[in-house]
Design a protein around this motif. Structure first.
Motif, mmCIF file in Angstrom:
data_model
loop_
_atom_site.group_PDB
_atom_site.id
_atom_site.type_symbol
_atom_site.label_atom_id
_atom_site.label_comp_id
_atom_site.label_asym_id
_atom_site.label_seq_id
_atom_site.Cartn_x
_atom_site.Cartn_y
_atom_site.Cartn_z
ATOM 1 N N GLY A 16 0.721 -1.288 -0.070
ATOM 2 C CA GLY A 16 -0.035 0.095 0.112
ATOM 3 C C GLY A 16 0.697 1.384 0.125
ATOM 4 N N GLN A 17 1.935 1.351 0.677
ATOM 5 C CA GLN A 17 2.968 2.410 0.772
ATOM 6 C C GLN A 17 3.422 2.713 -0.300
ATOM 7 O OE1 GLN A 17 5.499 1.431 3.916
ATOM 8 N NE2 GLN A 17 4.171 2.411 5.499
ATOM 9 N N VAL A 18 3.800 1.605 -1.225
ATOM 10 C CA VAL A 18 4.541 1.922 -2.462
ATOM 11 C C VAL A 18 3.327 2.464 -3.569
ATOM 12 C CG1 VAL A 18 5.649 0.931 -4.443
ATOM 13 C CG2 VAL A 18 6.345 0.340 -2.072
ATOM 14 N N VAL A 19 2.207 1.664 -3.470
ATOM 15 C CA VAL A 19 1.186 1.991 -4.672
ATOM 16 C C VAL A 19 0.796 3.553 -4.278
ATOM 17 C CG1 VAL A 19 -1.155 1.547 -5.416
ATOM 18 C CG2 VAL A 19 0.425 -0.377 -4.877
ATOM 19 N N ILE A 20 0.512 3.817 -3.058
ATOM 20 C CA ILE A 20 0.078 5.177 -2.734
ATOM 21 C C ILE A 20 1.233 6.432 -3.047
ATOM 22 C CG2 ILE A 20 0.671 5.591 -0.497
ATOM 23 C CD1 ILE A 20 -2.960 6.219 -2.012
ATOM 24 N N PHE A 21 2.376 5.927 -3.221
ATOM 25 C CA PHE A 21 3.555 6.929 -3.130
ATOM 26 C C PHE A 21 3.311 7.939 -4.461
ATOM 27 C CE2 PHE A 21 8.339 7.922 -3.345
ATOM 28 C CZ PHE A 21 8.043 8.728 -2.334
ATOM 29 N N PRO A 22 3.012 7.228 -5.540
ATOM 30 C CA PRO A 22 2.950 8.362 -6.610
ATOM 31 C C PRO A 22 1.871 9.295 -6.362
ATOM 32 C CG PRO A 22 2.995 6.274 -7.553
ATOM 33 C CD PRO A 22 3.017 5.908 -6.188
ATOM 34 N N TYR A 23 0.696 9.119 -5.842
ATOM 35 C CA TYR A 23 -0.279 9.800 -5.395
ATOM 36 C C TYR A 23 -0.006 10.715 -4.604
ATOM 37 C CZ TYR A 23 -2.850 6.340 -8.351
ATOM 38 O OH TYR A 23 -3.249 5.557 -9.379
ATOM 39 N N TYR A 24 0.913 10.210 -3.560
ATOM 40 C CA TYR A 24 1.046 10.999 -2.349
ATOM 41 C C TYR A 24 2.306 12.141 -2.950
ATOM 42 C CZ TYR A 24 3.274 12.487 2.117
ATOM 43 O OH TYR A 24 4.109 13.251 3.219
ATOM 44 N N ILE A 25 3.148 11.706 -3.852
ATOM 45 C CA ILE A 25 4.121 12.754 -4.424
ATOM 46 C C ILE A 25 3.330 14.019 -5.185
ATOM 47 C CG2 ILE A 25 5.768 12.984 -6.157
ATOM 48 C CD1 ILE A 25 6.840 11.630 -3.755
ATOM 49 N N HIS A 125 6.752 -10.980 -3.278
ATOM 50 C CA HIS A 125 5.377 -10.673 -3.665
ATOM 51 C C HIS A 125 5.116 -9.319 -3.676
ATOM 52 C CE1 HIS A 125 4.479 -14.638 -1.582
ATOM 53 N NE2 HIS A 125 4.590 -14.937 -2.578
ATOM 54 N N HIS A 126 5.728 -8.456 -3.084
ATOM 55 C CA HIS A 126 5.664 -7.070 -2.950
ATOM 56 C C HIS A 126 5.859 -6.455 -4.541
ATOM 57 C CE1 HIS A 126 7.664 -2.985 -3.015
ATOM 58 N NE2 HIS A 126 6.994 -2.653 -2.239
ATOM 59 N N TYR A 127 6.835 -6.799 -5.242
ATOM 60 C CA TYR A 127 7.072 -6.362 -6.535
ATOM 61 C C TYR A 127 5.993 -6.901 -7.310
ATOM 62 C CZ TYR A 127 11.607 -4.842 -4.691
ATOM 63 O OH TYR A 127 12.474 -4.270 -4.251
ATOM 64 N N LEU A 128 5.635 -7.960 -7.418
ATOM 65 C CA LEU A 128 4.587 -8.659 -8.235
ATOM 66 C C LEU A 128 3.152 -8.053 -7.878
ATOM 67 C CD1 LEU A 128 5.296 -12.355 -7.803
ATOM 68 C CD2 LEU A 128 5.750 -10.961 -9.783
ATOM 69 N N ILE A 129 2.806 -7.661 -6.533
ATOM 70 C CA ILE A 129 1.680 -7.275 -6.474
ATOM 71 C C ILE A 129 1.615 -5.684 -6.838
ATOM 72 C CG2 ILE A 129 0.044 -6.523 -4.494
ATOM 73 C CD1 ILE A 129 0.869 -9.097 -3.100
ATOM 74 N N VAL A 130 2.636 -5.069 -6.524
ATOM 75 C CA VAL A 130 2.638 -3.437 -6.851
ATOM 76 C C VAL A 130 2.728 -3.344 -8.326
ATOM 77 C CG1 VAL A 130 4.308 -1.476 -7.141
ATOM 78 C CG2 VAL A 130 3.842 -2.648 -4.973
ATOM 79 N N GLY A 131 3.189 -4.176 -9.165
ATOM 80 C CA GLY A 131 3.256 -4.167 -10.730
ATOM 81 C C GLY A 131 1.751 -4.390 -10.994
ATOM 82 N N PHE A 132 1.182 -5.310 -10.628
ATOM 83 C CA PHE A 132 -0.367 -5.668 -11.084
ATOM 84 C C PHE A 132 -1.102 -4.526 -10.739
ATOM 85 C CE2 PHE A 132 1.173 -10.030 -11.401
ATOM 86 C CZ PHE A 132 0.778 -10.249 -12.753
ATOM 87 N N MET A 133 -0.932 -4.034 -9.414
ATOM 88 C CA MET A 133 -1.853 -2.703 -8.896
ATOM 89 C C MET A 133 -1.648 -1.651 -9.882
ATOM 90 S SD MET A 133 -1.941 -3.312 -4.954
ATOM 91 C CE MET A 133 -3.220 -2.155 -4.535
#
Length: 176
Positions: A16-25, A125-133
């Motif tokens: 969640g932190q990585v996925v939300i990061f672009p929006y946070y930036i 798993h982090h890299y895979l999930i973030v990519g798909f999300m």
């Protein structure tokens, strides 16, 4: 593994932190008056994250991490960010403490997470999930980044509540 949430909550928070990061930036750039101020905000976040990491590393009793407080506080900060309006003149003075709090909490969480047995599995798993999300999010029309930031804040609050109730029922060892 005695409880599945103890295994998967850190992965949910990390992804969640990585996925939300672009929006946070995007949000941080919108509230910054200049690029220099944006850079200073980001520097304060980074220094605070190093400080949070160091705080966890110097703890004597690492069995009591109080992750539910970390999750709930991060969630509260993200929800607060979602409700801040960009029209305030004093907004940069509000953003700076938020950057420090988020950095401190994320650094502390990262230090705790890196010492868990599941950390290496979570990294894959982090890299895979973030990519798909991120591919999925590319198909969603964004009204405002604060919508995603606020939703993630509520998700973190739920994770904090779940961790709190789970800790009340189970005796959790250091290695999750």
């Amino acid at each position: 593994m005695s409880h599945k949430s103890a295994r998967y909550l850190p992965l949910v928070v990390t992804v969640g932190q990585v996925v939300i990061f672009p929006y946070y930036i995007i949000w941080l750039k919108q509230v910054s008056l200049t690029f220099t101020l944006f850079a200073w905000f980001f520097a304060s976040f980074s220094f605070a994250a190093a400080w949070g990491y160091r705080i966890y590393q110097t703890k004597k009793n690492k069995d009591h991490s109080y992750l539910f407080i970390i999750y709930a506080t991060m969630g509260s900060v993200y929800i607060l960010i979602g409700y801040i309006k960009n029209s305030y003149e004093y907004l940069p003075y509000v953003v700076l403490p938020l950057q420090v709090i988020l950095g401190l909490l994320q650094g502390y969480f990262r230090a705790w997470h890196s010492e868990q047995d599941t950390y290496h599995l979570h990294a894959v798993h982090h890299y895979l999930i973030v990519g798909f999300m991120m591919i999925g999010f590319s198909f969603i029309k964004i009204i405002s980044p604060v919508v995603f930031i606020t939703i993630f804040g509520f998700l973190l609050l739920v994770c904090g509540f779940w961790e709190f109730t789970r800790r009340g029922k189970l005796s959790v060892s250091k290695k999750v």
